[in-house]
Enzyme design. Structure first.
Site, short mmCIF file in Angstrom:
data_model
loop_
_atom_site.label_atom_id
_atom_site.label_comp_id
_atom_site.label_asym_id
_atom_site.label_seq_id
_atom_site.Cartn_x
_atom_site.Cartn_y
_atom_site.Cartn_z
N SER A 244 0.83 -1.27 -0.08
CA SER A 244 0.08 -0.23 0.13
C SER A 244 0.91 1.35 -0.07
O SER A 244 2.10 1.19 0.09
CB SER A 244 -0.95 -0.03 1.31
OG SER A 244 -0.16 0.11 2.30
N LYS A 245 0.29 2.34 -0.12
CA LYS A 245 0.83 3.49 -0.12
C LYS A 245 2.03 3.76 1.15
O LYS A 245 3.09 4.35 0.91
CB LYS A 245 0.01 4.98 -0.04
CG LYS A 245 -0.63 5.15 -1.39
CD LYS A 245 -1.16 6.56 -1.25
CE LYS A 245 -1.80 7.09 -2.55
NZ LYS A 245 -2.88 7.85 -2.45
N ARG A 246 1.58 3.06 2.17
CA ARG A 246 2.33 3.23 3.20
C ARG A 246 4.10 2.69 3.01
O ARG A 246 4.87 3.14 3.60
CB ARG A 246 2.15 2.16 4.50
CG ARG A 246 1.25 2.74 5.45
CD ARG A 246 0.91 1.88 6.40
NE ARG A 246 0.36 0.62 5.88
CZ ARG A 246 0.75 -0.70 5.88
NH1 ARG A 246 1.77 -0.91 6.53
NH2 ARG A 246 0.32 -1.63 5.35
#
Ligand code: GLU
Length: 476
Positions: A244-246
């Site tokens: 994910s963007k994390r």
């Protein structure tokens, strides 16, 4: 029947790496058999789909070079067709209107949860007679899922999957406002577009048995063959959690912005979940020749940025320089590096790609060939621009100012002559000179670097280094 695959993204965001890998697998599987690759934009969710996302997907596919043979098809342009198939299912008794209120469905759900039963529609309206159906009342249309038996299919990656029909309920195919739902449009399209292989993320594997029942109901009547299915395991971040963007960049275009070559990203993505012996580098043609869905891992794969960086560097070094420059130019423009006056960028690539991991770094690393650096790298200056460097720099400058033949070979000779004249090692002249002309401690061969930077800039920058030394002397 010749192979036809499709990539069917929903335009509700950018093209992410998971989607890009699915698209690549679809592309490779089609090309391997000289089949066709279809691009279909699944934009029926009007609230979440945007034109920007459609454009981001098209841009991402183009940048990756995954060109489609058919499409892009847009589901929003096919509403008439979905309505037609819906009517056909109703006429054949394979679908029915359902008038259940939201309240009834909520209560049903609660009861099922309390009794630990399968959650799903109970078929309340399935057997209403025409007289009991008041079509002027709000209603959805549901597909009559078979009540008995099981759906069995041989997933090309996961192996045989079997789901009992008792676990599947009657799916809504058209909402109260008449708009078709995802599972229905996919089936209509896959049949109409004669898709032979549905390759998609395994987040869809639960939809497949339901879709197969619809395929049998619609396609069976039209004597159409059921496509084969391959569900690709997901991509995890390097911490084992779903990517994910994390984890940093997940949009394909962000990889372009961060300085990756599309060839490197494709090579990285093909290996993320598939392997061929211990080979790491594959040209697109090799991927096409060697890729096989059967060899895709069943387990999720973890993203590894170090490996992507390594591949990117390999590609910067091995692709024809002109091709690297095509991609580098975007970064040069972004960073305002104007290369029109000075050494041809192509010449720099093989020398400089060794020292950087991305095109973004490369663009900034070659800046000193075209314009004076702003300040010295503090460590390099501290180490090499010391008072003892003043004399070597002064003498080198004097000799450099006097030569007419500004070629790497002659320039190299000058460095060597300066060192012998002062009876010091080459490094005592070379390193200060390198820091003086590049601002930093690393560069290609010194003779070549001098040649490429050019006489005027070299003399000017040596003066700047001498000033720096003088200031240092004054302050000590
Ligand atoms: N539109 C779906 C998605 O973006 C994919 C549907 C499919 O591949 O069948 O998740």
């Amino acid at each position: 029947m010749s192979v036809k695959t499709r990539f069917a993204p929903s335009p509700t965001g950018y093209l992410h790496v998971g989607g890009a890998r699915t698209a690549l697998y679809c592309y490779l599987h089609a090309k391997k058999t000289s089949g066709d690759f279809v691009l279909r934009i699944e934009d029926t969710d009007r609230e979440r789909s945007t034109d920007e996302s459609v454009q981001a997907i098209l841009d991402g596919m183009e940048w990756l070079g995954l060109s489609h043979d058919e499409g892009p098809y847009y589901q929003t342009k096919r509403f008439d067709r979905y309505a037609e198939v819906k009517e056909q299912l109703l006429a054949e008794g394979k679908a029915y209107p359902c008038f259940c209120s939201k309240e009834r469905l909520d209560t049903l759900r609660e009861e099922q949860m309390q009794n630990k039963q399968n959650i799903g529609y109970d078929g309340h309206c399935r057997n209403l007679t025409p007289a009991e159906q008041d079509l002027s009342q709000p209603h959805v249309i549901r597909f009559k899922n078979p009540l008995d038996g099981a759906v069995v299919f041989d997933d090309l990656i996961k192996g045989e999957i079997s789901v009992s029909n008792s676990e599947l309920d009657d799916l809504i195919i058209a909402r109260t406002d008449g708009t078709p739902t995802y599972n229905f449009t996919v089936v209509v399209d896959d049949l109409d577009m004669q898709i032979t292989h549905v390759i998609r993320g395994d987040d869809h594997v639960n939809n497949t048995p339901r879709q197969i029942n619809m395929i049998e109901a619609i396609g069976g009547a039209q004597n159409k063959e059921r496509p084969l299915f391959a569900h690709v395991p997901m991509i995890l971040g390097d911490d084992g959690k779903r990517l994910s963007k994390r984890h940093g960049a997940v949009s394909v275009m962000q990889y372009r912005d961060d300085g990756y070559l599309p060839q490197a990203l494709l090579n990285y993505l093909v290996r993320l979940g598939w392997s061929h012996g211990d080979q790491e580098i594959f040209s697109l043609q090799e991927m096409i020749d060697l890729f096989a869905l059967e060899d895709v891992n069943r387990a999720p794969s973890a993203f590894n940025t170090d490996k992507l960086n390594w591949l990117n560097q390999q590609y910067m070094k091995s692709l024809p320089a002109a091709e690297v420059v095509n991609h580098l130019q975007w970064h040069l423009d972004q960073q305002n590096v104007n290369t029109s006056n000075g050494v041809a960028v192509e010449l720099l690539i093989p020398e400089m790609a060794e020292r950087v991991k991305t095109l973004k770094e490369l663009a900034s690393a070659i800046r000193y060939f075209y314009e004076d650096y702003q300040e010295f790298d503090p460590n390099a200056a501290k180490k090499h621009l010391r008072p003892v460097a003043r004399q070597p720099l002064e003498l080198a400058k004097e000799k450099l100012a006097g030569i007419a033949d500004w070629s790497a070979e002659t320039l190299h000779q000058i460095v060597s002559d300066t060192a012998s004249e002062l009876e010091v090692g080459m490094g005592k002249v070379g390193m200060p000179l390198r820091v003086a002309i590049t601002g930093a401690g690393m560069s290609p061969d010194l003779g070549v670097t001098l040649e490429w930077i050019g006489k005027d800039a070299v003399l000017r920058r040596i003066d700047k280094a001498l000033e720096f030394i003088a200031e240092r002397e004054a302050n000590s």
